[in-house]
Write a protein that holds these residues in place. Structure first.
Motif, PDB file in Angstrom:
ATOM      1  N   THR A  41       5.632 -14.862  -6.229  1.00 31.53           N
ATOM      2  CA  THR A  41       5.933 -14.396  -4.873  1.00 31.53           C
ATOM      3  C   THR A  41       4.870 -13.453  -4.314  1.00 31.53           C
ATOM      4  OG1 THR A  41       7.216 -12.513  -5.710  1.00 31.53           O
ATOM      5  CG2 THR A  41       8.401 -14.578  -5.350  1.00 31.53           C
ATOM      6  N   GLY A  42       3.897 -13.068  -5.120  1.00 34.51           N
ATOM      7  CA  GLY A  42       2.853 -12.158  -4.653  1.00 34.51           C
ATOM      8  C   GLY A  42       3.361 -10.763  -4.335  1.00 34.51           C
ATOM      9  N   GLY A  43       4.467 -10.384  -4.981  1.00 34.04           N
ATOM     10  CA  GLY A  43       5.029  -9.050  -4.757  1.00 34.04           C
ATOM     11  C   GLY A  43       5.993  -8.968  -3.599  1.00 34.04           C
ATOM     12  N   ASN A  44       6.213 -10.081  -2.896  1.00 33.87           N
ATOM     13  CA  ASN A  44       7.033 -10.059  -1.686  1.00 33.87           C
ATOM     14  C   ASN A  44       8.531 -10.093  -1.938  1.00 33.87           C
ATOM     15  OD1 ASN A  44       4.823 -10.047   0.163  1.00 33.87           O
ATOM     16  ND2 ASN A  44       4.494 -12.221  -0.282  1.00 33.87           N
ATOM     17  N   ALA A  45       8.946 -10.483  -3.136  1.00 32.11           N
ATOM     18  CA  ALA A  45      10.383 -10.569  -3.419  1.00 32.11           C
ATOM     19  C   ALA A  45      10.982  -9.214  -3.748  1.00 32.11           C
ATOM     20  CB  ALA A  45      10.631 -11.544  -4.565  1.00 32.11           C
ATOM     21  N   TYR A  46      10.255  -8.382  -4.483  1.00 27.48           N
ATOM     22  CA  TYR A  46      10.785  -7.110  -4.948  1.00 27.48           C
ATOM     23  C   TYR A  46       9.989  -5.908  -4.440  1.00 27.48           C
ATOM     24  CZ  TYR A  46      13.053 -10.183  -8.401  1.00 27.48           C
ATOM     25  OH  TYR A  46      13.771 -11.169  -9.022  1.00 27.48           O
ATOM     26  N   ILE A  47       8.760  -5.756  -4.913  1.00 25.94           N
ATOM     27  CA  ILE A  47       8.002  -4.522  -4.728  1.00 25.94           C
ATOM     28  C   ILE A  47       7.671  -4.246  -3.266  1.00 25.94           C
ATOM     29  CG2 ILE A  47       5.869  -3.314  -5.331  1.00 25.94           C
ATOM     30  CD1 ILE A  47       5.873  -4.801  -7.978  1.00 25.94           C
ATOM     31  N   PHE A  48       7.205  -5.274  -2.545  1.00 23.99           N
ATOM     32  CA  PHE A  48       6.769  -5.069  -1.166  1.00 23.99           C
ATOM     33  C   PHE A  48       7.795  -5.522  -0.138  1.00 23.99           C
ATOM     34  CE2 PHE A  48       2.584  -6.075  -3.400  1.00 23.99           C
ATOM     35  CZ  PHE A  48       2.315  -4.745  -3.653  1.00 23.99           C
ATOM     36  N   SER A  49       8.995  -5.830  -0.581  1.00 26.84           N
ATOM     37  CA  SER A  49       9.986  -6.410   0.342  1.00 26.84           C
ATOM     38  C   SER A  49      10.346  -5.458   1.475  1.00 26.84           C
ATOM     39  CB  SER A  49      11.248  -6.802  -0.437  1.00 26.84           C
ATOM     40  OG  SER A  49      11.846  -5.669  -1.053  1.00 26.84           O
ATOM     41  N   TYR A  50      10.496  -4.161   1.170  1.00 24.98           N
ATOM     42  CA  TYR A  50      10.877  -3.222   2.226  1.00 24.98           C
ATOM     43  C   TYR A  50       9.727  -2.990   3.202  1.00 24.98           C
ATOM     44  CZ  TYR A  50      12.583   0.939   4.604  1.00 24.98           C
ATOM     45  OH  TYR A  50      12.975   1.830   5.568  1.00 24.98           O
ATOM     46  N   ILE A  51       8.500  -2.919   2.694  1.00 30.98           N
ATOM     47  CA  ILE A  51       7.334  -2.766   3.564  1.00 30.98           C
ATOM     48  C   ILE A  51       7.216  -3.977   4.490  1.00 30.98           C
ATOM     49  CG2 ILE A  51       4.820  -2.577   3.630  1.00 30.98           C
ATOM     50  CD1 ILE A  51       4.949  -1.113   0.976  1.00 30.98           C
TER      51      ILE A  51
END
Length: 425
Positions: free
Chosen positions: A293-303
């Motif tokens: 997901t390239g960080g889009n599912a968890y880490i960067f989802s709120y950003i």
């Protein structure tokens, strides 16, 4: 080898490492956390032998290479913590007490309001029996929150932006101040009581066995770190509190489990909860994942949500996005924190993250006679991440974003400097 043999050797490998470090370094923070993963490995071995296992979505062939990868990555992450022992007496230097005092007073006010508002809901939950516990828990899943404090606008804002995302920091700070600071004892006592009560009430109202487990283990880890700072009288009081809480919490958790699964399925689901994450990592993720997901599912989802480019809005949409991005891996199961990293960045990147984390942690975790609050908070945060990481990747959504921002602030604000104004106890 068949699946049972693979899981058995996997559990033995965790056990050998546990025994090795127990004999080498005695009890340590890393050993305590590794012990939880060891228990999980043995539960996986027992879980796949349950008669109902073959009828579940978790049924899969377990293979050795996935467990070797998982063991290596977990070891890289956790091994620096094997050198962390209980902190020596007065080794944590408390600076910027004026700021801490104002923060404690602010938090006491809103935690007290939250507790008072939530007492009615707590009473209702504690009166539940096996017949209606399932209905209540299903309702709690469907609702955004069933905690009454969120129905009051001002309190909801403070609880949503401060109390909830910073609850783990508040617990760590409360226990540190209670055992290591002699000034303003009334304020510190109220802060400690309201912090623990508010956190406990929240998990009980949510009828969440998982969150209750995390809270208990997290507090135990912190008390382990502060062990040498706790007087004999305080240790006796803690024993009484622990027994009292056990009398309340254990029957309550049994009612939840028996109400949802029945007495015949209880043991199966006990092994399932503690053993399914490694099973899922091996059989449902490691060999099936074809993308990330390239960080889009968890880490960067709120950003991404703030920027208006989030690929999903609801939890169901998140699971669908993960399955599409990974080309077949479902986002709704436990995969351990390592599985979360793989979903976000892939296997190779996750291995490099583990190596970098290992190097970084070994640099900051060094024996030292004095450390700042920032060091202490960082260690407790890492511990909680790995405790939850036995099951899932916990750095998700807004609360995770606020937690990370706060951790960075605390690390730098309370970092010991030669010219710092140090307040001695």
């Amino acid at each position: 080898m068949n699946s049972e043999q693979v899981c058995f050797y996997n559990a033995v490998a965790y056990s050998i490492i546990f025994i090795y470090y127990l004999l080498k370094n005695k009890v340590s923070l890393g050993l305590a956390i590794w012990g939880i993963f060891t228990v999980s490995a043995w539960c996986t071995f027992i879980f796949i032998q349950q008669p109902m296992y073959s009828t579940t979505i978790h049924y899969s062939k377990q293979q050795l290479s996935a467990y070797l990868y998982l063991l290596l990555v977990i070891y890289l992450f956790i091994s620096p913590l094997f050198q962390i022992k209980p902190l020596s007496k007065n080794s944590i230097i408390i600076t910027h007490y004026g700021f801490i005092r104002k923060y404690m007073i602010f938090t006491i006010i809103f935690q007290t309001l939250s507790i008072l508002v939530d007492l009615t809901a707590l009473k209702d939950v504690l009166s539940l029996n096996q017949q209606n516990i399932t209905t209540y828990k299903d309702f709690s899943y469907e609702e955004t929150t069933n905690i009454p404090a969120y129905s009051i606008p001002i309190l909801a804002q403070v609880k949503g932006w401060v109390l909830t995302p910073l609850s783990s920091f508040n617990i760590a700070l409360a226990l540190l101040m209670y055992f290591c600071w002699n000034k303003d004892r009334k304020i510190i006592q109220f802060f400690t009581i309201t912090t623990i009560l508010d956190s406990l009430i929240n998990v009980l109202i949510a009828v969440s066995r998982g969150q209750t487990f995390f809270l208990i283990v997290y507090c135990a880890i912190i008390l382990f770190l502060l062990y040498h700072n706790i007087s004999q009288k305080q240790k006796k009081i803690l024993s009484i509190i622990a027994i009292s809480m056990a009398i309340i919490i254990i029957p309550f958790m049994l009612v939840i489990s028996l109400g949802r699964f029945g007495k015949f399925d209880f043991s199966f689901f006990l092994y399932k909860y503690f053993g399914e994450a490694m099973n899922n990592f091996n059989g449902l993720l490691f060999y099936d994942i074809k993308g990330h997901t390239g960080g889009n599912a968890y880490i960067f989802s709120y950003i991404n949500n703030l920027l208006g480019v989030a690929p999903f809005e609801t939890t169901l949409e998140k699971w669908e996005y993960i399955e599409k991005a990974t080309k077949g891996v479902s986002g709704q199961f436990f995969y351990t924190f390592v599985g979360g990293f793989i979903i976000e960045f892939g296997k190779i990147a996750t291995l490099f993250i583990a190596i970098i984390s290992n190097i970084y942690l070994r640099r900051i975790i060094r024996p030292c006679s004095q450390q700042g609050i920032g060091y202490y908070i960082l260690i407790t945060f890492i511990s909680l991440f790995f405790i939850k990481g036995v099951f899932l990747f916990s750095l998700q959504d807004r609360d995770a974003f606020l937690t990370i921002i706060t951790l960075i602030f605390i690390w730098h604000y309370f970092k010991l400097k030669k010219a710092a104004n140090i307040y001695h106890n």
